[in-house]
Design a protein around this motif. Structure first.
Motif, PDB file in Angstrom:
ATOM      1  N   GLU A  87      54.852  50.726  43.619  1.00  0.00           N
ATOM      2  CA  GLU A  87      55.868  50.313  43.496  1.00  0.00           C
ATOM      3  C   GLU A  87      56.754  49.823  42.446  1.00  0.00           C
ATOM      4  O   GLU A  87      57.904  50.330  41.900  1.00  0.00           O
ATOM      5  N   ALA A  88      56.550  49.089  41.922  1.00  0.00           N
ATOM      6  CA  ALA A  88      56.846  47.949  40.735  1.00  0.00           C
ATOM      7  C   ALA A  88      56.261  49.058  39.661  1.00  0.00           C
ATOM      8  O   ALA A  88      57.453  49.605  37.738  1.00  0.00           O
ATOM      9  N   ILE A  89      55.222  49.903  39.775  1.00  0.00           N
ATOM     10  CA  ILE A  89      55.308  50.938  38.081  1.00  0.00           C
ATOM     11  C   ILE A  89      56.427  51.572  38.305  1.00  0.00           C
ATOM     12  O   ILE A  89      56.570  51.909  36.735  1.00  0.00           O
ATOM     13  N   ILE A  90      56.743  52.400  39.525  1.00  0.00           N
ATOM     14  CA  ILE A  90      57.693  53.185  38.898  1.00  0.00           C
ATOM     15  C   ILE A  90      59.208  52.918  38.755  1.00  0.00           C
ATOM     16  O   ILE A  90      59.606  53.564  38.104  1.00  0.00           O
ATOM     17  N   ALA A  91      59.516  51.438  39.065  1.00  0.00           N
ATOM     18  CA  ALA A  91      60.675  50.675  38.838  1.00  0.00           C
ATOM     19  C   ALA A  91      60.651  51.051  37.113  1.00  0.00           C
ATOM     20  O   ALA A  91      61.360  51.020  36.323  1.00  0.00           O
ATOM     21  N   ALA A  92      59.457  50.564  36.961  1.00  0.00           N
ATOM     22  CA  ALA A  92      59.862  50.197  34.924  1.00  0.00           C
ATOM     23  C   ALA A  92      59.344  51.541  34.779  1.00  0.00           C
ATOM     24  O   ALA A  92      59.800  51.672  33.990  1.00  0.00           O
ATOM     25  N   MET A  93      58.977  53.189  34.903  1.00  0.00           N
ATOM     26  CA  MET A  93      59.110  54.124  34.862  1.00  0.00           C
ATOM     27  C   MET A  93      60.668  54.668  34.841  1.00  0.00           C
ATOM     28  O   MET A  93      61.366  55.722  33.982  1.00  0.00           O
ATOM     29  N   ILE A  94      61.045  54.066  35.543  1.00  0.00           N
ATOM     30  CA  ILE A  94      62.195  54.405  36.173  1.00  0.00           C
ATOM     31  C   ILE A  94      63.189  53.718  34.715  1.00  0.00           C
ATOM     32  O   ILE A  94      64.688  54.768  33.626  1.00  0.00           O
TER      33      ILE A  94
END
Length: 124
Positions: A87-94
């Motif tokens: 979830e944190a990785i996806i948030a950073a990717m966004i």
């Protein structure tokens, strides 16, 4: 008589970064096969949570599996720490689309990170 698709191949999408040689080679390989995919320059277009979750699900991978470390702030942001959640990785990717490795190609047969470019052939 063999029948070839004459319509645009809208069901094939390449998440492309024109600055990346592997991404350019993958796009060229698709075009050499007579396919004109939908090209999404994701660094300009950005990502949504829904897109990334759908792609990782279709690929059968985690967000960590498509995290680009080289040439990004992934390490500085702590994204390579094994305790960092998807979830944190996806948030950073966004927030920073370059954190997604490329190129990713999606077809009716599946989706994959096409590194090397020839991996795209398995999706056709």
């Amino acid at each position: 008589m063999t029948e070839q698709a004459s319509s645009p191949t809208a069901d094939i999408v390449i998440y492309h970064n024109p600055a990346c040689g592997t991404s350019r080679n993958t796009l060229a390989l698709l075009r050499d096969k007579g396919l004109e995919p939908q090209v999404v320059e994701y660094v300009k277009a950005g990502w949504t949570r829904e897109q990334l979750e759908a792609l990782t699900q279709k690929m059968g991978v985690t967000a960590r599996d498509i995290l680009r470390e080289r040439g990004t702030k992934a390490v500085e942001l702590g994204l390579t720490d094994p305790s960092t959640s998807d979830e944190a990785i996806i948030a950073a990717m966004i927030m920073d689309p370059i954190l997604v490795n490329r190129p990713i190609v999606s077809t009716p047969k599946g989706a994959a990170l096409c590194r090397p470019a020839e991996l795209v052939l398995g999706l056709l």
